[in-house]
Design an enzyme around this catalytic site. Structure first.
Site, PDB file in Angstrom:
ATOM      1  N   ASP A 310     -13.264 -11.171 -12.280  1.00 22.55           N
ATOM      2  CA  ASP A 310     -12.917 -10.414 -11.078  1.00 22.55           C
ATOM      3  C   ASP A 310     -13.435  -8.978 -11.204  1.00 22.55           C
ATOM      4  O   ASP A 310     -12.766  -8.021 -10.802  1.00 22.55           O
ATOM      5  CB  ASP A 310     -11.398 -10.425 -10.832  1.00 22.55           C
ATOM      6  CG  ASP A 310     -11.029  -9.953  -9.425  1.00 22.55           C
ATOM      7  OD1 ASP A 310     -11.947  -9.754  -8.608  1.00 22.55           O
ATOM      8  OD2 ASP A 310      -9.830  -9.779  -9.153  1.00 22.55           O
ATOM      9  N   GLY A 329      -8.415  -3.036  -8.606  1.00 19.01           N
ATOM     10  CA  GLY A 329      -9.512  -3.664  -9.338  1.00 19.01           C
ATOM     11  C   GLY A 329     -10.055  -2.872 -10.504  1.00 19.01           C
ATOM     12  O   GLY A 329      -9.960  -1.645 -10.548  1.00 19.01           O
TER      13      GLY A 329
END
Lengths: 427, 306
Positions: A310, A329
């Site tokens: 990711d 993130g």
């Protein structure tokens, strides 16, 4: 004049051909010429000594955000694939939350052509197409055209396909082409505006929480829909113990489901958020030790098929704000193998053979890009030094962004090179 | 005696000796506040910026008064009409203000963790005047000071915080501070307004106020916000008042007096009935005066740290 490379003295691990031992491998013009326990030296060979090293079918990271087109200040396909190469990956699947989104064949083709140009095309770039137009969850994207243009999977990642009817239709439609739908599982009415795991830490920090049930409710719903439609379902970044258990049960019932976990979700807990460091903010959020334990067990027993990063680059300015405003993130390509080796292999949770399954065999099967390590096939390898101790130095990152909570962490085991499309890249 | 940190970000893990020092220092400052001339030169030449990114009347006035009583120069900044609304980041705003040679920054912000973030970008002392749903340390310190005055100690004093615990920085700071000082802390409110795993902070959880009243010495009653009703957290204010409201009738069923605190502003006859708010066991106005003394103590003690 043909180029001959001899990989000597390394341990070849390939679960598909059931090789796990010392082999010499001779490569001619990027193709495997022979695999033997010992190959006689010739002076025209370029010899690569792999003593104390492992080589295995090239790793793929099936969950990265390359940010191009639209967010080139965070990452480009050039910097993202260089980061992948240094992280030990010969392929990446890039998520469609670009601007414009990869919801149209022209964008899918653009991403692939940029991938072929970047760094001599050593890292394959496989686009993931959007499930719905503009990833808005309202109308199906042109899925057939996307698949024809090279999309290996479909996802609205960054957000879930939250409407149950839309998800049902997506399973049915995508089922015609046998591509998986990758779902970012987060029931929005439960997750609301949460930024960290809901629990003791969110309570003591006064930050709005994302409950574990937000993930689990959507997984449970989608599993039921998968069965009803016979769709192919891949769950992105599993983060809770409850999710692992749901998936374990579904696999027993022969549901067509696979899933992945990120290195940060098997390494870090939400306790780290106490620093308010925005590099601990990701979605799904860091969970608790109980969740880590369940994820490790899921990796060990095969419930979890894939390790994917990711990889989510954000610029320094974007992350250097207060916790609520910071984007979710972290980058992951260059720390993934080191973290998996340190947390899973050196601790005895996974064998090296299983590690290769999670990073290569399984994800490549899911996205339809398998590698065969046999004579006559193209050489596609990842090289690993399993015992190298090293310290994560964000100054050395090839990614354009440096947003990681792993700076200065000491790891054991790292990628030392890749080979793909006739190019050998050792560092 | 010095505090162990140059910032006051919260009461989480603040050592007991720091809390004792602040309360003790507040006692001497309160004496000054009762003099005819209420000003001392302690912080003369120091400049304090009050950065209020969220509406506040009481806390801002209390801080400003504390600063002026100590003879500090004061600059006020509130986000309405400022450069923040023009898109400037908190980091840039804070650095610009500090470039004007500010010694201390008092910050209130609607986002948890902003005071912590500020300590990474500026060199001044940072005082948290309330950050999101996280902490409001000076409020909890003045609550503890008020309890200390009333009971002569904090250890084993039984305090129940009543109301919307999930959306209260006052509750969280009180829990951190009071448990450190050895008080017995409980919370009481609708299950939808009690945050997950709060008992892990060392508090007992109650959902029926009549169960807890016989077992407490003091109630800290929180303001219930109407917007939570719209958010589906509780059905109606009437129902809230009937099941969680602190009323004279309810308190009359208990055979000992219970001290009543409230951080203000009060919704009369919602969380607290008017006769209790103005009753003999209410220390609500004492809390307001103690707030100025506690903030003077915090400013003074932090100015002496490096």
């Amino acid at each position: 004049m043909s180029e001959m490379i001899l990989f000597q003295d390394g341990v070849l691990i390939d679960p598909l051909s059931q090789r796990d031992g010392k082999y010499d491998v001779l490569i001619r013009n990027g193709q495997i010429e022979s695999i033997k326990s010992s190959i006689e030296l010739k002076k025209e060979y370029r010899i690569v000594n792999l003593k104390d090293k492992i080589f295995c079918p090239g790793f793929i990271d099936m969950h990265v955000h390359l940010r191009e087109p639209g967010f080139e200040h965070k990452e480009t396909i050039e910097t993202g694939t260089l980061s992948a190469a240094f992280g030990g990956f010969t392929a990446v699947c890039c998520m469609p939350n670009t601007n414009p989104a990869i919801d149209d064949e022209s964008i899918a083709l653009f991403v692939q052509s940029q991938g072929k140009r970047a760094n001599g095309g050593i890292v394959d770039v496989y686009p993931v197409g959007a499930v719905t137009k503009r990833r808005e969850g309202k109308e199906l994207a042109p899925i057939a055209e996307l698949v024809q243009a090279g999309a290996v999977a479909l996802s609205d990642d960054g957000a879930p396909v939250s409407d149950a009817e839309m998800m049902r239709r997506a399973f049915e439609y995508a089922g015609m082409f046998d591509v998986p739908i990758i779902q970012h599982c987060e029931e929005p009415t439960l997750a609301k505006h949460g930024v960290v795991n809901e629990g003791f830490v969110s309570t003591s920090l006064g930050l709005p929480g994302i409950p574990s049930v937000a993930e689990e409710v959507m997984i449970a719903r989608d599993l039921i829909l998968t069965q009803y439609t016979n769709g192919r379902y891949h769950i992105a970044h599993v983060s809770t113990a409850g999710s692992v258990e749901l998936i374990r049960r579904a696999k027993k019932e022969k549901n067509r489901v696979t899933c992945e976990v990120t290195p940060h979700h098997f390494t870090l807990t939400d306790e780290l958020v106490r620093s308010y460091n925005t590099n601990t903010k990701m979605n799904p959020p860091l969970r608790t030790q109980t969740d880590i334990d369940a994820i490790k067990e899921g990796l060990r027993d095969g419930t979890i098929d894939v390790i994917a990063t990711d990889h989510a680059p954000h610029s320094l300015d974007e992350k250097e704000v207060d916790f609520l405003q910071a984007p979710f993130g972290i980058v992951g390509l260059e720390t993934a193998i080191g973290l998996a080796m340190t947390e899973l292999v050196h601790t005895g949770i996974l064998s090296l053979n299983q590690l290769v399954e999670k990073f290569s065999v399984n994800p490549r099967r899911i996205v339809g890009k398998p590698i065969t390590v046999e004579e006559g096939q193209e050489a596609n390898f990842t090289f690993i030094d399993p015992n190298a101790e090293w310290k994560v130095d964000i100054g050395q990152f090839k990614s354009k962004s440096k947003n990681t909570p792993f700076g200065d962490r000491v790891l054991k085991g790292r990628a030392v090179g890749i080979m793909n499309h006739g190019q050998l890249f050792l560092y | 005696m010095k505090l162990s940190s140059k910032h006051l970000l919260g009461l989480y893990k603040m050592p007991a000796k720091d809390i004792e020092l602040i309360v003790e220092t507040a006692t001497s400052f309160k004496e000054i506040l009762n003099r005819p001339i209420k000003k001392v030169p302690t912080l003369q030449g120091k400049t304090i910026a009050n950065l209020f990114f969220e509406n506040s009347t009481r806390t801002r006035i209390s801080f400003e008064l504390a600063e002026r009583r100590l003879s500090a120069d004061v600059v006020n900044f509130s986000s309405a009409g400022s450069s923040v609304s023009k898109g400037e980041t908190l980091k840039d705003t804070a650095r610009n203000i500090e470039a004007m040679k500010i010694d201390m920054v008092v910050i209130r912000h609607n986002i948890a963790g902003t005071p912590h973030f500020l300590t990474q970008v500026v060199k001044s002392n940072v005082i948290n005047a309330g950050d999101g749903l996280h902490e409001h340390p000076t409020q909890a310190l003045l609550d503890m000071y008020t309890l200390q005055e009333k009971f002569g100690k904090l250890e084993n004093v039984r305090v129940c915080i009543v109301g919307d615990i999930a959306h209260s920085r006052v509750a969280l700071s009180n829990i951190y501070g009071l448990t450190t000082m050895g008080a017995q802390v409980s919370v009481c409110g609708p299950a939808t307004l009690i945050p997950r795993n709060i008992q892990m902070l060392g508090v007992k959880v109650f959902h029926h106020i009549d169960d807890i009243l016989p077992k407490v010495d003091a109630l800290n009653v929180l303001r219930i916000q109407l917007e939570r009703q719209a958010g589906g957290m509780f059905p109606t204010l009437r129902e809230y008042h009937r099941f969680f409201g602190v009323t004279k009738e309810r308190l009359g069923r208990v055979d000992h007096p219970i001290t009543i605190m409230h951080p203000g502003p009060i919704n009369r006859d919602v969380e607290l009935s008017a006769d209790v708010a103005d009753g003999p066991h209410s220390v609500i106005l004492e809390q307001v005066l103690n707030g100025v003394a506690v903030r003077m103590a915090v400013l003074y003690l932090l100015s002496a740290t490096e």
